[in-house]
Design an enzyme around this catalytic site. Structure first.
Site, PDB file in Angstrom:
ATOM      1  N   ASP A  36       0.834  -1.201   0.000  1.00 21.54           N
ATOM      2  CA  ASP A  36       0.000   0.000   0.000  1.00 21.54           C
ATOM      3  C   ASP A  36       0.875   1.261   0.000  1.00 21.54           C
ATOM      4  O   ASP A  36       1.666   1.466   0.913  1.00 21.54           O
ATOM      5  CB  ASP A  36      -0.907  -0.040   1.251  1.00 21.54           C
ATOM      6  CG  ASP A  36      -2.192   0.736   1.067  1.00 21.54           C
ATOM      7  OD1 ASP A  36      -2.111   1.907   0.646  1.00 21.54           O
ATOM      8  OD2 ASP A  36      -3.271   0.177   1.352  1.00 21.54           O
ATOM      9  N   THR A  77      -6.744   3.731  -2.372  1.00 26.21           N
ATOM     10  CA  THR A  77      -6.607   2.309  -2.036  1.00 26.21           C
ATOM     11  C   THR A  77      -7.686   1.410  -2.649  1.00 26.21           C
ATOM     12  O   THR A  77      -7.369   0.389  -3.254  1.00 26.21           O
ATOM     13  CB  THR A  77      -6.619   2.156  -0.499  1.00 26.21           C
ATOM     14  OG1 THR A  77      -5.507   2.887   0.002  1.00 26.21           O
ATOM     15  CG2 THR A  77      -6.509   0.704  -0.080  1.00 26.21           C
ATOM     16  N   ARG A 162     -10.618  -3.219   2.947  1.00 25.07           N
ATOM     17  CA  ARG A 162     -10.664  -3.110   1.491  1.00 25.07           C
ATOM     18  C   ARG A 162      -9.484  -3.800   0.822  1.00 25.07           C
ATOM     19  O   ARG A 162      -9.585  -4.281  -0.303  1.00 25.07           O
ATOM     20  CB  ARG A 162     -10.769  -1.656   1.050  1.00 25.07           C
ATOM     21  CG  ARG A 162      -9.723  -0.716   1.641  1.00 25.07           C
ATOM     22  CD  ARG A 162     -10.029   0.728   1.222  1.00 25.07           C
ATOM     23  NE  ARG A 162      -9.144   1.710   1.812  1.00 25.07           N
ATOM     24  CZ  ARG A 162      -9.370   2.349   2.946  1.00 25.07           C
ATOM     25  NH1 ARG A 162     -10.469   2.078   3.644  1.00 25.07           N
ATOM     26  NH2 ARG A 162      -8.513   3.254   3.396  1.00 25.07           N
ATOM     27  N   ASP A 310       1.320   2.359   4.038  1.00 22.40           N
ATOM     28  CA  ASP A 310       0.465   3.505   3.692  1.00 22.40           C
ATOM     29  C   ASP A 310       0.316   4.442   4.886  1.00 22.40           C
ATOM     30  O   ASP A 310       0.484   5.664   4.754  1.00 22.40           O
ATOM     31  CB  ASP A 310      -0.914   3.018   3.237  1.00 22.40           C
ATOM     32  CG  ASP A 310      -1.837   4.170   2.864  1.00 22.40           C
ATOM     33  OD1 ASP A 310      -1.503   4.909   1.927  1.00 22.40           O
ATOM     34  OD2 ASP A 310      -2.869   4.341   3.532  1.00 22.40           O
ATOM     35  N   ASP A 357      -1.011  -0.062  -4.754  1.00 22.70           N
ATOM     36  CA  ASP A 357      -2.355   0.420  -5.094  1.00 22.70           C
ATOM     37  C   ASP A 357      -2.361   1.888  -5.503  1.00 22.70           C
ATOM     38  O   ASP A 357      -3.362   2.402  -5.985  1.00 22.70           O
ATOM     39  CB  ASP A 357      -3.323   0.168  -3.922  1.00 22.70           C
ATOM     40  CG  ASP A 357      -2.844   0.803  -2.633  1.00 22.70           C
ATOM     41  OD1 ASP A 357      -1.645   1.149  -2.522  1.00 22.70           O
ATOM     42  OD2 ASP A 357      -3.674   0.950  -1.709  1.00 22.70           O
TER      43      ASP A 357
END
Ligand code: ZN
Ligand code: ZN
Length: 560
Positions: A36, A77, A162, A310, A357
Site C-alpha cells: 500500500d 486504495t 478493502r 500507507d 495500489d
C-alpha cells in the site's frame, strides 16, 4: 490368474500421469502482493540497503516493469486494489474512491460498506459489516474460482478491510483483515463469506501477537546516520505521532500505547508498527499451511496487501527515515515469505507478483521549501464561492448537494422541481466557474465525460475514473503539487505528512514485479498499466479474462 489390463487402458493411465507430472504449465500457487502506497522509486532508492532474499531476489531473478502506472483518478486504495484484480478502471468496476457521495441516501458511503452483513470473528459483538457488493466487475480471483469449478482456493489477507475484500473478489475461499475496533487486533471476516472463522484463524488470534508486537521499541534497523537516502530524522515535514514530542526515533510503543489506551484505540497502534507487516506475513504463512495452498491439483491464489506502509507514508512522507526503515523491514518480511514458499510450495512451483495500489505526493511543505510548485486547494472556500455564484445566477437555492475532494454533486431533486432550471446548464456554469479558480486544472462535467472521448493526459485518467451512477456532476483535477485542504487557514508551509489521489506520476507510477515459475528475467521501460496484471494472470493460468479486464497482457512475460 493375474488379469491383464487392456492395453489401451494402460496407455491412457500412463499418459495422463505423464501429463500431470511433467507438462502442467501452471504454478501451484500464485501470490499477489500489493504494498500500500509503494512508489516505484523505493525499489531503487533503498537498493543498497536491501538484503539478498527480498526485493533484490525478485529483481535479480524476475521481471520488472519500470514504467508502470495507474490509468485513472483518484489514485486511492479501494480503486487501486479493485483495478489490479479486475483488470479494469473505476469507469467499469465502479469503485470510484475509498468512499463516494450517494445522492439518494444523501451521505458518503464506504467502498466495502454493506449493511446486509456483519463482521465475523470479532472479540466484541460486531455492529457493522463489509463485503465486495459494490465491486461491479469480476476479479481474476473470481475467474480462477469459476475456471476451476471452485477447486482452486483463493485466500486474501490484509490489515485493511478493502485491502483483503476487493482482491478476493466475490467468491473467495476466505478474506481476512485486522479489526482493532471490536477486537485486540484480531483477523476477522464477514457474514458475506461465512458464519464463523475457521479454527486456524481463531488459533492465530488467540496467540495475542498484537500485544507482543506493541510492547516493542522501534529503532532503525541500521545506525541512523547511515540513512543517507532520506531527509534528517527531525524535520518540520513529518507528523508527530500521539504520545511523541518530535517525529523522531526511537518509537517506544509501550509508552505510546498508554496514550492510545486512554483514547480507547490502543490496538490502532499496530497500524503504525513495522511489525504490523511481520504479523500479516505470519498470518499469510499460517493461511498457506492451514488451507494447504499449492497442495492441490488446481492452482491456488493468495492475495496479500501490506497496509502499514500507507499509514507511515501518510504520516512521514516519502523522504523520511521512518518510511525508509519500514521498507527495509518489509524487505526482510518478503525474504522470509519467499523462503517459506520455497519450502512449502517448492522453489519453482509458484508465481509471485508485487505492485502497489497507488504512490504518494511528496510532502507539500517540503516541495515548497525547495521551490517546487506546490500548494493547497482551500476546498471549503471554493465551495462557498461557487454557492454564492450559483445563487446569484440561478436563484437563492441550495444548488450544491455535496462538494468533495474531486466532485461537485448538484441537487438533482431541487433542479428537477425548480421551474426553468436545467441540469446541464447548471453543470456547465459550475464547471466554468470552478475552472477559473486558482490551481484547478480541469473541471469536466458529467455530460462531457459521457459524450467526449479523451485519449491522453489527465482528462483520460478522469474519464477512466468516472462511473455515472456514483460520480458527481463536475469532476475536478488540480495542478501538479497541489492537494485539497479543508482548513481554510492552512498554507503550504503548515502541512505535515501527505496523501495521494492525483493523476500525476508521483501517484501513478508503481512497481510491477513478477517472479517464479516460467517468468523470464528482465526489465522493460514500456509504458504499461496496473490493469494489465489481471489479463496477464489469465494468460498465465489459461483462464477466461475477467469480465471487464483490458485485453492487454504483459507480453514480455510470455516471450521465450
Ligand atoms: Zn492505499
Ligand atoms: Zn493512503
Amino acid at each position: 490368474m493375474k488379469k491383464l489390463l487392456p492395453i489401451f487402458l494402460l496407455w491412457s493411465i500412463s499418459a495422463s500421469v505423464l501429463v500431470a507430472q511433467t507438462c502442467n504449465p501452471h504454478p501451484k500457487l500464485v501470490v499477489g502482493i500489493v504494498v500500500d502506497q509503494m512508489r516505484f522509486d523505493y525499489l531503487e532508492r533503498y537498493k543498497e540497503k536491501y538484503g539478498e532474499g527480498g526485493f533484490k531476489r525478485i529483481l535479480g531473478g524476475g521481471f520488472s516493469f519500470k514504467n508502470a502506472h495507474f490509468d485513472y483518478v483518484p489514485t486511492e486504495t479501494a480503486p487501486g486494489h479493485s483495478s489490479i484484480y479486475t483488470g479494469t478502471t473505476p469507469s467499469v468496476h465502479g469503485i470510484i474512491g475509498n468512499s463516494w457521495f450517494d445522492r439518494y441516501q444523501n451521505k458518503s458511503v464506504e467502498n466495502i460498506e454493506d449493511p446486509a452483513v456483519l463482521l465475523v470473528g470479532t472479540a466484541q459483538p460486531a455492529t457493522r459489516g463489509a463485503s465486495p457488493v459494490n465491486l461491479r466487475a469480476e476479479t481474476i480471483t473470481d475467474q480462477l474460482r469459476w475456471g476451476s469449478n471452485f477447486h482452486s482456493k483463493v485466500i486474501s489477507v490484509s490489515f485493511k478491510d478493502r485491502g483483503a475484500i476487493l482482491p478476493g473478489g466475490h467468491t473467495p475461499t476466505g478474506a481476512y483483515w485486522l479489526d482493532t475496533q471490536t477486537s485486540p487486533g484480531y483477523f476477522v471476516t464477514s457474514s458475506y463469506y461465512t458464519d464463523a472463522v475457521p479454527p486456524w484463524v481463531s488459533k492465530f488470534n488467540a496467540l495475542g501477537k498484537g500485544n507482543d508486537y506493541l510492547d516493542r521499541t522501534w529503532n532503525t534497523l541500521y545506525p541512523i546516520e547511515t540513512y543517507t537516502e532520506s531527509a534528517p530524522d527531525n524535520n518540520s515535514y513529518e507528523t508527530i505521532l500521539p504520545g511523541k514530542s518530535s517525529p523522531t526515533f526511537p518509537y517506544d510503543f509501550k509508552a505510546m500505547r498508554k496514550d492510545f489506551q486512554a483514547a480507547g484505540n490502543e490496538y490502532q497502534l499496530l497500524w503504525m508498527s513495522p511489525w504490523g507487516n511481520t504479523m500479516l506475513t505470519e498470518f499469510a504463512e499460517e493461511a498457506i499451511t492451514s488451507e494447504q495452498l499449492g497442495k492441490g491439483e488446481a492452482t491456488d491464489m493468495l492475495c496479500i496487501s501490506y497496509s502499514v506502509t500507507d499509514v507511515m507514508g501518510h504520516s512521514f512522507g516519502p523522504q523520511s527515515v521512518e518510511v525508509e526503515d519500514i521498507y527495509l523491514r518489509l524487505d526482510q518480511d518478503l525474504a522470509g515469505l519467499m523462503e517459506f514458499l520455497d519450502e512449502q510450495v517448492g522453489k519453482d512451483e509458484y508465481v509471485l507478483f508485487l505492485t502497489a495500489d497507488h504512490g504518494v505526493v511528496p510532502v507539500i511543505s517540503q516541495l515548497d521549501a525547495y521551490g517546487i510548485p506546490s500548494g493547497i486547494i482551500p476546498s471549503n472556500l471554493y465551495k462557498d464561492s461557487l454557492d454564492q455564484y450559483l445563487r446569484a445566477r440561478f436563484g437563492k437555492k441550495p444548488w450544491i448537494q455535496f462538494f468533495g475532494h474531486e466532485y461537485l454533486y448538484l441537487n438533482h431533486f431541487l433542479i428537477e422541481h425548480s421551474e426553468g432550471a436545467d441540469l446541464e446548464e447548471i453543470q456547465e456554469a459550475s464547471a466554468e466557474f470552478l475552472r477559473n479558480l486558482p490551481n484547478i486544472r480541469y473541471a469536466l462535467t458529467a455530460s462531457e465525460l459521457q459524450e467526449e472521448e479523451y485519449t491522453d493526459g489527465v482528462r483520460r485518467l478522469m474519464q477512466h475514473g468516472f462511473y455515472p451512477k456514483r460520480s458527481g456532476d463536475v469532476f475536478l483535477a488540480y495542478d501538479p503539487g497541489f492537494m485539497v485542504s479543508y482548513n481554510p487557514k492552512a498554507t503550504a508551509k503548515d502541512i505535515r505528512g501527505t496523501g495521494h489521489g492525483t493523476a500525476y506520476n508521483y501517484d501513478t507510477q508503481v512497481p510491477i514485479l513478477w517472479y517464479g515459475k516460467s517468468i523470464p528475467h528482465g526489465t522493460s521501460a514500456r509504458q504499461v498499466h496496473t490493469t494489465d496484471i489481471a489479463s496477464s494472470l489469465a494468460v498465465l493460468l489459461d483462464l477466461q479474462m475477467p469480465s471487464g479486464a483490458t485485453q492487454e497482457p504483459l507480453l514480455e512475460l510470455f516471450e521465450k
